[in-house]
Design a protein around this motif. Sequence first.
Motif, mmCIF file in Angstrom:
data_model
loop_
_atom_site.group_PDB
_atom_site.id
_atom_site.type_symbol
_atom_site.label_atom_id
_atom_site.label_comp_id
_atom_site.label_asym_id
_atom_site.label_seq_id
_atom_site.Cartn_x
_atom_site.Cartn_y
_atom_site.Cartn_z
ATOM 1 N N UNK A 89 21.123 -11.446 -13.427
ATOM 2 C CA UNK A 89 21.707 -12.558 -13.368
ATOM 3 C C UNK A 89 23.202 -12.431 -13.370
ATOM 4 N N UNK A 90 23.987 -13.443 -12.708
ATOM 5 C CA UNK A 90 25.144 -13.384 -13.149
ATOM 6 C C UNK A 90 25.621 -13.728 -14.287
ATOM 7 N N UNK A 91 26.669 -13.087 -14.977
ATOM 8 C CA UNK A 91 27.137 -13.384 -16.202
ATOM 9 C C UNK A 91 28.078 -14.529 -16.289
ATOM 10 N N UNK A 92 28.769 -14.872 -15.202
ATOM 11 C CA UNK A 92 29.724 -15.879 -15.152
ATOM 12 C C UNK A 92 29.669 -16.600 -14.083
ATOM 13 N N UNK A 93 30.259 -17.594 -13.428
ATOM 14 C CA UNK A 93 30.368 -18.290 -12.273
ATOM 15 C C UNK A 93 31.700 -17.655 -11.558
ATOM 16 N N UNK A 94 31.480 -17.022 -10.451
ATOM 17 C CA UNK A 94 32.775 -16.303 -9.692
ATOM 18 C C UNK A 94 32.665 -16.428 -8.556
ATOM 19 N N UNK A 95 33.599 -16.215 -7.811
ATOM 20 C CA UNK A 95 33.785 -15.862 -6.389
ATOM 21 C C UNK A 95 34.131 -14.612 -5.975
ATOM 22 N N UNK A 96 33.783 -14.044 -4.892
ATOM 23 C CA UNK A 96 34.175 -12.655 -4.572
ATOM 24 C C UNK A 96 34.824 -12.746 -3.268
ATOM 25 N N UNK A 97 35.997 -12.046 -3.213
ATOM 26 C CA UNK A 97 36.800 -12.206 -2.036
ATOM 27 C C UNK A 97 37.150 -10.884 -1.501
ATOM 28 N N UNK A 98 37.283 -10.564 -0.187
ATOM 29 C CA UNK A 98 37.605 -9.276 0.275
ATOM 30 C C UNK A 98 38.968 -9.397 0.616
ATOM 31 N N UNK A 99 40.012 -8.461 0.020
ATOM 32 C CA UNK A 99 41.349 -8.548 0.554
ATOM 33 C C UNK A 99 41.653 -7.585 1.664
ATOM 34 N N UNK A 100 42.088 -8.136 2.934
ATOM 35 C CA UNK A 100 42.340 -7.419 3.845
ATOM 36 C C UNK A 100 43.516 -7.691 4.531
ATOM 37 N N UNK A 103 45.514 -10.301 2.918
ATOM 38 C CA UNK A 103 45.141 -11.647 2.862
ATOM 39 C C UNK A 103 43.541 -11.548 2.206
ATOM 40 N N UNK A 104 43.249 -12.708 1.511
ATOM 41 C CA UNK A 104 41.936 -12.951 0.850
ATOM 42 C C UNK A 104 41.036 -13.611 1.573
ATOM 43 N N UNK A 105 39.958 -13.288 1.837
ATOM 44 C CA UNK A 105 38.876 -13.890 2.506
ATOM 45 C C UNK A 105 37.653 -13.957 1.452
ATOM 46 N N UNK A 106 37.157 -15.467 1.429
ATOM 47 C CA UNK A 106 36.315 -15.910 0.563
ATOM 48 C C UNK A 106 34.882 -15.197 1.155
ATOM 49 N N UNK A 107 34.149 -14.490 0.478
ATOM 50 C CA UNK A 107 33.136 -13.496 0.736
ATOM 51 C C UNK A 107 31.706 -14.072 0.066
ATOM 52 N N UNK A 108 31.719 -14.237 -1.170
ATOM 53 C CA UNK A 108 30.361 -14.645 -2.004
ATOM 54 C C UNK A 108 30.778 -15.781 -3.130
ATOM 55 N N UNK A 109 29.545 -16.360 -3.281
ATOM 56 C CA UNK A 109 29.933 -17.588 -4.339
ATOM 57 C C UNK A 109 28.419 -17.337 -5.267
ATOM 58 N N UNK A 110 28.861 -17.009 -6.843
ATOM 59 C CA UNK A 110 27.850 -16.827 -7.710
ATOM 60 C C UNK A 110 27.988 -17.836 -8.877
ATOM 61 N N UNK A 111 26.669 -18.472 -9.287
ATOM 62 C CA UNK A 111 26.706 -19.330 -10.172
ATOM 63 C C UNK A 111 26.392 -18.650 -11.544
ATOM 64 N N UNK A 112 26.823 -19.080 -12.719
ATOM 65 C CA UNK A 112 26.305 -18.451 -13.767
ATOM 66 C C UNK A 112 24.814 -18.411 -14.105
ATOM 67 N N UNK A 113 24.109 -17.355 -14.490
ATOM 68 C CA UNK A 113 23.004 -17.035 -14.540
ATOM 69 C C UNK A 113 22.131 -17.127 -13.422
ATOM 70 N N UNK A 114 22.638 -16.980 -12.384
ATOM 71 C CA UNK A 114 21.770 -17.029 -10.946
ATOM 72 C C UNK A 114 21.699 -15.594 -10.419
ATOM 73 N N UNK A 115 20.487 -15.300 -9.985
ATOM 74 C CA UNK A 115 20.329 -13.845 -9.540
ATOM 75 C C UNK A 115 20.552 -13.720 -8.086
#
Length: 150
Positions: A89-100, A103-115
Motif C-alpha cells: 500500500x502507498x504510504x502517502x498520497x503522491x503523484x509520479x511524474x516523468x521528467x523528459x 518538462x514534467x509529465x504526470x504519469x501516476x496518481x496514488x492515494x494513501x493506503x491504496x495498493x
Amino acid sequence: MLNTSIKIFLAGAILLIGITAASAQVDPQSKITTNVPFSFVVDGKTYPAGTYSFGRLDTNGGDSSQLVMYGPKDSQAILNTTPTIAASEAKDTHLVFEKVAGQYFLSQIWGQGDAQGAKLITSDEQKKAIAEAAAGSGATDSTSSANSDQ
C-alpha cells in the motif's frame, strides 16, 4: 411533419445527454488533494504549479478509469487512466511524474493506503518527447510529489 420529427429527436437527444451528465459524478470518498511544486503536462496541456484535487469519475456505480483533476485558476481536466498495482500500500498520497527534456509529465496518481493506483494513458506529445530525448541521448527521470493535504 419532418420538422416535428427533428424537434422530437433533438429533444430526446438533449434529455439523454442531461441524464448522462447528471449520473456522472466525482466519488467524494475517492478524492485526494496534493500540492505540485512545478508546472506539468497532461495530454498536451501545461498546468501551473499549485494544489490539485483528483477524484474518480463515478458513472452509474461502474468502475470508471477516468479521473477528474481540479487545480488552481479553474484548471481542470478529465484524465483517462489504467489501473496499476503496487507490491504494498502507498504510504502517502503522491503523484509520479516523468521528467523528459526538462518538462514534467504526470504519469501516476496514488492515494494513501491504496495498493492500486491510476496510470495515465501516455499522450502522443509525451511519446514524441521521450523518442526525441532517446534519439538525442537526453535523460528521462521519474520523480514524485508527495505533499498530501488529505
